[in-house]
Scaffold this active site. Structure first.
Site, PDB file in Angstrom:
ATOM      1  N   ASP A 476      15.688-136.125  90.248  1.00 52.01           N
ATOM      2  CA  ASP A 476      16.568-136.726  89.466  1.00 52.01           C
ATOM      3  C   ASP A 476      17.894-136.461  89.489  1.00 52.01           C
ATOM      4  O   ASP A 476      18.271-135.398  90.012  1.00 52.01           O
ATOM      5  CB  ASP A 476      15.947-136.220  87.865  1.00 52.01           C
ATOM      6  CG  ASP A 476      16.155-137.227  86.822  1.00 52.01           C
ATOM      7  OD1 ASP A 476      16.860-138.024  86.843  1.00 52.01           O
ATOM      8  OD2 ASP A 476      15.489-136.951  85.746  1.00 52.01           O
ATOM      9  N   ASP A 546      14.506-145.589  82.169  1.00 54.73           N
ATOM     10  CA  ASP A 546      13.853-144.525  80.903  1.00 54.73           C
ATOM     11  C   ASP A 546      13.237-145.438  80.160  1.00 54.73           C
ATOM     12  O   ASP A 546      12.542-144.800  79.173  1.00 54.73           O
ATOM     13  CB  ASP A 546      15.035-143.587  80.578  1.00 54.73           C
ATOM     14  CG  ASP A 546      15.064-142.321  81.467  1.00 54.73           C
ATOM     15  OD1 ASP A 546      14.407-142.432  82.160  1.00 54.73           O
ATOM     16  OD2 ASP A 546      16.082-141.527  80.951  1.00 54.73           O
TER      17      ASP A 546
HETATM   18  C1  GLA Z   1      15.596-138.180  83.098  1.00 49.45           C
HETATM   19  C2  GLA Z   1      14.760-139.082  83.517  1.00 49.45           C
HETATM   20  C3  GLA Z   1      13.286-138.891  82.946  1.00 49.45           C
HETATM   21  C4  GLA Z   1      13.215-137.407  82.503  1.00 49.45           C
HETATM   22  C5  GLA Z   1      14.224-136.626  82.208  1.00 49.45           C
HETATM   23  C6  GLA Z   1      13.915-135.333  81.991  1.00 49.45           C
HETATM   24  O1  GLA Z   1      16.333-138.600  81.835  1.00 49.45           O
HETATM   25  O2  GLA Z   1      14.984-140.386  83.884  1.00 49.45           O
HETATM   26  O3  GLA Z   1      12.431-139.594  83.301  1.00 49.45           O
HETATM   27  O4  GLA Z   1      12.605-137.153  83.828  1.00 49.45           O
HETATM   28  O5  GLA Z   1      15.293-136.738  82.724  1.00 49.45           O
HETATM   29  O6  GLA Z   1      14.822-134.216  81.626  1.00 49.45           O
END
Ligand code: GLA
Length: 729
Positions: A476, A546
């Protein structure tokens, strides 16, 4: 041979299966001009399109109008100077501080296959699959040499282009702009298409008439971004899904970028793509080289769908490594429990996964350091034994006993001010000396331009992966770059920091895929903030957004599929009401929206109703059965809820045309009882296809021209999979 040079005519010719690309030399000085790009033409002699006979003529025949020539000549790789006032690909300053650069042809050669680009992701192809043309241009006075690279593939209507800038003088050169490619053409009544968005709303398709002047999509965020995308298309005004002329320009790059179309005084269009020149500069020492990222050009006279399929083929076959590896179904802990979990809670999620035969549990954010919320511990990649006694090892082993694999989340490029790493090495964070840095999501970015920082993080990643049976890593990246500064560069070279950060990132991911070939990598950037071809070179799939809410996802996935194969999209059935927008959608519809991507669940399966739980085996069965057609087949968009606000439909057709699957999702009720007629596409005209579950057998031509009647559904949400199987040729 896809590449040839007609010496008497001084014309270079590139042929893909259905397109031709022609360039030619103009005048005795040898300026390289763009002649033609479009559907295949057998002729080499299309030089008339350079309009050399019209005033102002080439400078050697008419030196008094040299500036006018530069002002309108369709340069293949335009540089700043001499009278080229349109966007240049190359802008340099020599030791005197001035910056004219006039490039002339020197030589060329054709290679079998495709050389890699040092330190950069790039398309690849074997010697029997592609050829590469290298054209060397030079400005001897400025001490600049440019090697243009063009690769043509036998199986795909795409051309890869990049440029290598070389300092052949004996003093340093400052590069202020080094774009990857330009395409100069007449404006054939073009529309411009770009993708735009924001967090949780990525990849919206924007189409508007091309106007005079410059229109661009760009990022200055150090990531390719949620807001824009390193891609543009120019299409004839009337071009639709399956008809009309379309040009695509995509950039294999993950940092700040510019894609731009500029219409000049003569209605010529110059499309360019490359690293964004704002904030960029590069010191090129004598003898040094700078390699630009690669741009991918596609031309289709079969509309936007034709362009999409060419990009899908190129990315699947020649960019994404290991793409055919089976992608496991998974449950991700994020929306199921956020930071609030312990060993038993995760094991419980694992048991639920095992019960349905879901193959993997992904432990998202929160398993390391003291991370119980977003304020701490990035950079401390050691398991939190309070939450997970026995560590990931014990968890992984216990999951393995149930037949469930373990995946983990990491954010390797980040550092929390509240972390042991920061306390030990505050200088590892990217900050500008004397300036308070900007926090985003409570965190700072690591200075990946420094080798010791990359090594420190890599050691941590690899020891996590070696500590436990881990099959998947979600990499990420949750903030843009604001305080762009490199701890290893002198002040006058700080313009290199943004690109060097991306080179550092690529080096890290290359080490990862080399050392851990069995671990599936999924990139993520607060959802789709770095969903770009550069990242696809390292990870075959990327978390698309997300926002996994079904209605919004349809639009996000339609935009993604304009360029990227469905196999690249992480697509999960998320909790309901949606944690992002509160919308309530049926479980079945959420499953159908996620089905074509890399399928998983982002919720607590235990909390589903018995009826919803009863649908899980069907969803997994559909993924098993039709996943290969969606992931490896040809994509045809039939309808878009973005346009009609009511229903969405696309289909995938297996490459051998033996099976096709239509994915139909309705998101608003229709107030009358009349079926919808969907004209299918991509079938073999003369073959006969049966609609599974019925006695309806029709030829491909019948299904495509007559269409499929999709039953009337008065309810708000409705989804249907229609499967057509070839019964006879
Ligand atoms: C980001 C990712 C999510 C999740 C969060 C965790 O927003 O896109 O899918 O993994 O971080 O903090």
């Amino acid at each position: 041979m896809p590449i040839s040079y007609n010496e008497p005519l001084q014309v270079f010719r590139l042929d893909t299966p259905r397109t031709t690309y022609l360039m030619g030399l103009a005048g005795s000085e040898g300026f390289l001009g763009h002649i033609y790009y479009g559907p295949t033409v057998p002729d080499d002699d299309m030089r008339y399109l350079l309009r050399l006979e019209e005033r102002p003529g080439t400078p050697d025949s008419n030196p008094r109008d040299r500036a006018s020539f530069f002002d309108c000549f369709p340069f293949e790789y335009p540089s700043w100077g001499g009278g080229n006032f349109r966007e240049p690909c190359l802008r340099v300053r020599t030791a005197c501080g001035g910056g004219n650069c006039i490039l002339r042809y020197v030589s060329h050669r054709v290679l079998s296959g495709k050389p890699g680009l040092e330190g950069l992701p790039a398309a690849f192809g074997a010697e029997d699959q592609c050829e590469t043309l290298e054209i060397t241009l030079r400005d001897a006075e400025a001490g600049v040499q440019v090697v243009l690279l063009y690769t043509v593939f036998e199986d795909t209507d795409a051309i890869c282009r990049s440029a290598r800038i070389e300092n052949i003088g004996d003093a340093p050169l400052e590069i202020d702009s080094a774009l990857s490619a330009a395409l100069d053409m007449d404006n054939e009544d073009f529309d411009l298409i770009t993708l735009h968005g924001s967090w949780a709303r990525e990849q919206n398709i924007d189409r508007r008439p091309l106007a005079s002047g410059k229109q661009s999509a760009f990022s200055l965020r150090g990531i390719s971004s949620h807001q824009f995308h390193p891609f543009l298309a120019l299409c004839q005004r009337g071009a639709g899904q399956e008809h009309g002329l379309v040009y695509g320009l995509s950039l294999i790059y993950s940092g700040s970028f510019l894609v731009q179309a500029e219409t000049d005084q003569f209605k010529q269009v110059r499309a360019v793509a490359g690293i964004h020149p704002d904030g960029f500069s590069w010191r090129l020492e004598a003898g040094g080289r700078f390699q630009t990222p690669e741009a991918v050009l596609v031309c289709s006279d079969a509309g936007l769908g034709g362009m999409s399929r060419s990009y899908h083929d190129l990315f699947r076959e020649h960019l994404i490594r290991g793409q055919r590896k089976r992608r496991p179904t998974l449950v991700n802990s994020w929306e199921a429990c956020y930071f609030d979990f312990d060993h038993e809670r995760l094991l419980q999620l694992g048991r639920e996964a095992a019960r349905y035969g879901i193959e993997m549990l992904v432990v998202d954010d929160g398993w390391f350091g003291k991370r119980d919320d977003e304020t701490t511990s990035l950079g401390d990649w050691r398991v939190n034994e309070r939450k997970l006694p026995g560590g990931l090892k014990r968890l992984g082993e216990e999951l393995a006993e149930m037949g469930v694999q373990l995946g983990v989340w990491m954010e390797p490029e980040m550092i929390s001010p509240d972390s042991d790493l920061y306390r030990a090495h505050p200088d590892y964070a990217m900050t500008i000396p004397g300036c308070s840095p900007t926090l985003a999501r409570n965190q700072l970015v690591l200075d990946l331009t420094r080798k010791e920082v990359r090594d420190c993080i890599y050691e941590q990643i690899s020891s996590v992966l070696r500590s436990a049976p881990i099959s998947y890593l979600k990499w990420d990246m949750n903030r843009p770059l604001t305080d762009v500064y490199s701890g290893v560069l002198p002040p006058e070279r700080q313009g290199e920091a943004g690109h060097r950060y991306i080179l550092g990132l690529y080096e890290l991911q290359e080490r990862f895929v080399t050392d851990f070939p069995a671990v599936l990598l999924e990139n993520c950037c607060s959802g789709g903030g770095r969903f770009d071809p550069g990242m696809l070179y390292y990870s075959p799939q990327i978390w698309t957004s997300d926002n996994a809410e079904a209605v919004d996802r349809l639009t996000i996935q339609e935009g993604s599929a304009l360029i990227y194969p469905l196999s690249a999209m992480g697509a999960h059935v998320a909790a309901c009401p949606s944690h992002v927008n509160g919308r309530v959608t049926p479980f079945r519809v959420r499953g159908r929206v996620s089905l074509p991507g890399c399928f998983g669940y982002e919720l607590d399966l235990d909390k589903l109703s018995p009826e919803e739980q009863g649908l899980i085996p069907q969803q997994l069965g559909e993924y098993e059965q039709f996943g290969p057609v969606f992931r490896d087949g040809d994509y045809y968009r039939l309808a878009s809820c973005r346009e009609n606000h009511t229903y969405d439909a696309f289909m995938a057709v297996a490459k051998d045309k033996s099976i096709a699957v239509v994915n139909f999702v309705q998101i608003r009720s229709r107030a009358y009882r009349r079926s919808l007629r969907l004209k299918l596409a991509g079938l073999e005209e003369r073959s006969r296809y049966r609609l599974r579950g019925s006695e309806e057998v029709r030829t491909g031509a019948g299904w495509m021209n007559g269409g499929l009647l999709m039953e009337a559904a008065l309810c708000e949400y409705f989804s249907e999979l229609a499967v057509l199987e070839r019964v006879a040729d």
